[in-house]
Design an enzyme around this catalytic site. Structure first.
Site, short mmCIF file in Angstrom:
data_model
loop_
_atom_site.label_atom_id
_atom_site.label_comp_id
_atom_site.label_asym_id
_atom_site.label_seq_id
_atom_site.Cartn_x
_atom_site.Cartn_y
_atom_site.Cartn_z
N ASP A 17 31.35 -61.21 -41.21
CA ASP A 17 31.80 -60.30 -42.26
C ASP A 17 30.97 -59.02 -42.21
O ASP A 17 30.12 -58.77 -43.08
CB ASP A 17 31.72 -60.98 -43.63
CG ASP A 17 32.72 -62.12 -43.75
OD1 ASP A 17 33.83 -62.00 -43.17
OD2 ASP A 17 32.41 -63.14 -44.39
N ASP A 24 41.00 -64.48 -39.66
CA ASP A 24 41.17 -64.92 -41.06
C ASP A 24 41.71 -63.77 -41.90
O ASP A 24 40.96 -63.07 -42.57
CB ASP A 24 39.79 -65.38 -41.56
CG ASP A 24 39.77 -65.77 -43.02
OD1 ASP A 24 40.83 -66.13 -43.58
OD2 ASP A 24 38.67 -65.73 -43.61
N ASP A 31 53.12 -62.93 -48.11
CA ASP A 31 54.15 -61.92 -48.39
C ASP A 31 55.50 -62.61 -48.28
O ASP A 31 55.55 -63.84 -48.13
CB ASP A 31 54.01 -60.75 -47.39
CG ASP A 31 54.52 -59.43 -47.97
OD1 ASP A 31 55.59 -59.44 -48.62
OD2 ASP A 31 53.86 -58.40 -47.77
N ILE A 32 56.59 -61.87 -48.27
CA ILE A 32 57.89 -62.52 -48.12
C ILE A 32 58.00 -63.08 -46.70
O ILE A 32 57.35 -62.56 -45.77
CB ILE A 32 59.07 -61.55 -48.44
CG1 ILE A 32 59.05 -60.34 -47.50
CG2 ILE A 32 59.03 -61.12 -49.90
CD1 ILE A 32 60.29 -59.47 -47.62
N PRO A 33 58.77 -64.16 -46.52
CA PRO A 33 58.81 -64.82 -45.21
C PRO A 33 59.08 -63.88 -44.03
O PRO A 33 58.40 -63.96 -43.00
CB PRO A 33 59.95 -65.84 -45.38
CG PRO A 33 59.91 -66.18 -46.84
CD PRO A 33 59.57 -64.89 -47.53
N ASN A 34 60.02 -62.97 -44.17
CA ASN A 34 60.37 -62.09 -43.05
C ASN A 34 59.19 -61.21 -42.62
O ASN A 34 58.92 -61.03 -41.43
CB ASN A 34 61.58 -61.24 -43.43
CG ASN A 34 62.06 -60.41 -42.26
OD1 ASN A 34 62.36 -60.94 -41.19
ND2 ASN A 34 62.11 -59.09 -42.45
N ARG A 72 26.56 -74.27 -47.55
CA ARG A 72 25.24 -73.73 -47.88
C ARG A 72 24.16 -74.73 -47.51
O ARG A 72 24.36 -75.93 -47.66
CB ARG A 72 25.14 -73.44 -49.39
CG ARG A 72 26.04 -72.30 -49.87
CD ARG A 72 25.57 -70.96 -49.31
NE ARG A 72 26.37 -69.83 -49.72
CZ ARG A 72 27.41 -69.33 -49.03
NH1 ARG A 72 27.78 -69.89 -47.91
NH2 ARG A 72 28.05 -68.26 -49.48
N GLN A 110 30.20 -68.33 -54.03
CA GLN A 110 30.92 -69.58 -53.79
C GLN A 110 30.65 -70.55 -54.94
O GLN A 110 29.56 -70.57 -55.50
CB GLN A 110 30.47 -70.22 -52.47
CG GLN A 110 30.76 -69.38 -51.25
CD GLN A 110 32.23 -69.42 -50.83
OE1 GLN A 110 33.09 -69.82 -51.61
NE2 GLN A 110 32.52 -68.97 -49.62
N GLY A 162 29.08 -68.06 -43.29
CA GLY A 162 28.89 -66.62 -43.25
C GLY A 162 27.46 -66.24 -43.56
O GLY A 162 26.57 -66.32 -42.70
N ARG A 163 27.23 -65.87 -44.81
CA ARG A 163 25.93 -65.33 -45.20
C ARG A 163 24.71 -66.20 -44.88
O ARG A 163 23.66 -65.64 -44.53
CB ARG A 163 25.96 -64.94 -46.69
CG ARG A 163 26.81 -63.69 -46.92
CD ARG A 163 27.26 -63.55 -48.36
NE ARG A 163 28.24 -64.56 -48.71
CZ ARG A 163 28.83 -64.63 -49.90
NH1 ARG A 163 28.53 -63.77 -50.84
NH2 ARG A 163 29.72 -65.57 -50.14
#
Ligand code: C5P
Length: 232
Positions: free
Chosen positions: A10, A59, A64-67, A181, A190, A210-211
C-alpha cells in the site's frame, strides 16, 4: 498455489514500491497491489512487478452493474495477475458476469475471489451503517456461499471466519485473510484480527499482511517472521 504470505504494498508510488521490494534480495514475496498504488501508477505497475518475478494479487474490489464489471474484468485479465477480486455484495449475477469477463478466449483466467465483509467492519458498523441486522459470521457465510454459487475460487475474509468458510464451502475454496497482526503489534483500523500462527492453525490459505511488514523497522525480518509463523 499453496499457503503463502501476501504482502500488501500500500504505497503511493512506483518509486516507493520498488524501493521496498528491492530490500528483499533473493526473495520474491507474493505482492498485493491495491487501489492506492494502482490508481497512482496504472497498469504499468502491475507489469513492472510481474517482470520482477513476483506473483500478484490485484485487489481492486470491483462493485458495479454486471456489464461494467464484466468489461473491467476483461481488461484486468490481460494484465496476467494471479488473483483479483470484487465485492460479493454486488450480487451473484455480478460475480457471474465478472467471471465471464475474466476468462480468456483459451479458457484460462486469474483466480477470482470475493470480499465478504471488510475486516475493518464489525457488527455495530454493519448494523448501524449498512442496515444488515444478521450476525456478521452468518452474513460472511451467506456471501461466501453466493461466491461459490457464482463459480468463484474463494473469498477474502477475516481469519476468524476462515475455518467456517471451509466447512460451509469446502476445503478447496480459498480463504485469503487480511487483518493479520503480530501479538505484540499495533492493530490500527482493523477490528477483527489474528496472528499469523493462529491464522495457520485455523486453516487460512493465504494471509495478507500490510503495515506490520511495510511499516516495520526491518520489513524483511517482519516478512520472514510471518512466513515462519504461517508457512513453515
Ligand atoms: O496494513 P494492513 O495489514 O491492515 O493491510 C491489509 C490490507 O488488506 C489492505 O491493503 C486492505 O485494503 C486489505 N483488505 C482488508 N480487508 C478486506 C479486504 C482487503 O484489510 N476485507
Amino acid at each position: 498455489m499453496g499457503k503463502d504470505v501476501i504482502v500488501a504494498c500500500d504505497f503511493a508510488s512506483a518509486e516507493a514500491t520498488y524501493a521496498f521490494l528491492d530490500r528483499f534480495t533473493g526473495k520474491k514475496p507474493f505482492v498485493k497491489i491495491g487501489m492506492e498504488l494502482f490508481y497512482a501508477e496504472g497498469p504499468s505497475i502491475v507489469r513492472g512487478i510481474k517482470e520482477r518475478g513476483h506473483r500478484i494479487f490485484l485487489d481492486l474490489k470491483l462493485h458495479d452493474i454486471p456489464n461494467t464489471v464484466k468489461k473491467a474484468m476483461a481488461v484486468l485479465s490481460s494484465l496476467d495477475v494471479d488473483i483479483t477480486n470484487l465485492h460479493a455484495a454486488g450480487t451473484v449475477s455480478m460475480m457471474e458476469a465478472a467471471l465471464e469477463g475474466l476468462t480468456r478466449p483459451d479458457g484460462t483466467r486469474p483466480l477470482l475471489i470475493a470480499v465478504t465483509q471488510l475486516t475493518s467492519t464489525d457488527q455495530a458498523a454493519m448494523e448501524n451503517d449498512l442496515w444488515i441486522r444478521e450476525p456478521i459470521d452468518q452474513v460472511v457465510m451467506h456471501y461466501a456461499e453466493n461466491a461459490k454459487k457464482a463459480g468463484l475460487d474463494g473469498v477474502v475474509c477475516s481469519p476468524l471466519e476462515a475455518e467456517k468458510v471451509h466447512t460451509v464451502c469446502g476445503a478447496g475454496f480459498l480463504t485469503v485473510t487480511p487483518g493479520v497482526r503480530f501479538a505484540d503489534g499495533d492493530i490500527g483500523d482493523q477490528k477483527r484480527v489474528m496472528t499469523p500462527a493462529a491464522a495457520k492453525k485455523i486453516g487460512s490459505d493465504y494471509i495478507v499482511v500490510g503495515r506490520p511488514v511495510t511499516q516495520a523497522a526491518d520489513p524483511v525480518a517482519a516478512y520472514e517472521r510471518c512466513v515462519h509463523d504461517f508457512v513453515d
